[in-house]
Write a protein that holds these residues in place. Structure first.
Motif, short mmCIF file in Angstrom:
data_model
loop_
_atom_site.label_atom_id
_atom_site.label_comp_id
_atom_site.label_asym_id
_atom_site.label_seq_id
_atom_site.Cartn_x
_atom_site.Cartn_y
_atom_site.Cartn_z
N THR A 124 -0.60 12.61 26.53
CA THR A 124 0.11 13.59 25.47
C THR A 124 1.29 14.35 26.33
O THR A 124 2.20 14.85 25.54
CB THR A 124 -1.12 14.93 25.66
N LEU A 125 1.35 14.28 27.53
CA LEU A 125 2.62 14.87 28.22
C LEU A 125 3.62 13.79 27.89
O LEU A 125 4.96 14.58 27.58
CB LEU A 125 2.51 14.99 29.78
N GLN A 126 3.59 12.72 27.89
CA GLN A 126 4.60 11.78 27.77
C GLN A 126 5.13 11.74 26.21
O GLN A 126 6.21 11.69 25.95
CB GLN A 126 4.07 10.13 27.89
N LYS A 127 4.22 12.02 25.27
CA LYS A 127 4.27 12.09 23.93
C LYS A 127 5.22 13.26 23.74
O LYS A 127 5.92 13.29 22.88
CB LYS A 127 3.05 12.26 23.18
N ALA A 128 4.78 14.43 24.32
CA ALA A 128 5.59 15.91 24.03
C ALA A 128 7.03 15.55 24.82
O ALA A 128 7.69 15.96 23.99
CB ALA A 128 4.84 16.80 24.86
#
Length: 143
Positions: free
Chosen positions: A42-46
């Protein structure tokens, strides 16, 4: 006989309808479970979304005023949101610089070659004049 064939066709039709109804019910029961994403994903996507969504209102206004769309001005990306370093700009700048240097060297080399060729042509012209002069002097002596 006619009644029995009609009855059989109605039964087969009813069976087909029943089979279709059961298939539809089974498909309705199938529920897709949402994918559970880890915190890292989720952090990578954000970060990716933030990286590509870094267009401010001022940049949008400039694009509209210029009338050239999104390609008018390069979009700067904050390095804190970036997962990788974009080296395209530096690569292009370096390639152009190398090309200019190569063309400059090539031009300088050509100028030097042209200068040498002019000197050779000048010497050859002088030699031809001297030979012509000697020939005319010999011809005059013989008379």
């Amino acid at each position: 006989m006619y009644m029995s064939s009609l009855f059989d066709s109605l039964l087969s039709l009813a069976d087909e309808i029943q089979a279709i109804a059961t298939m539809i019910e089974k498909q309705a029961q199938i529920v897709v479970k949402p994918k559970e994403a880890s915190k890292e994903e989720t952090l990578q996507k954000a970060a990716l979304l933030a990286q590509y969504a870094e267009v401010t209102d001022e940049e949008d206004d400039l694009d509209v005023q210029n009338g050239s769309g999104a390609a008018a001005a390069p979009i700067t990306i904050n390095s804190e949101h970036s997962l990788f370093k974009n080296t395209n700009l530096t690569d292009v700048v370096n390639a152009r610089k190398l090309e200019r240097d190569h063309l400059r060297d090539e031009s300088q080399r050509k100028k030097e070659q042209d200068k040498l060729q002019r000197e050779k042509d000048k010497l050859a012209k002088q030699e031809r004049k001297e030979k012509e002069k000697k020939r005319t002097q010999k011809g005059e002596r013989k008379r």
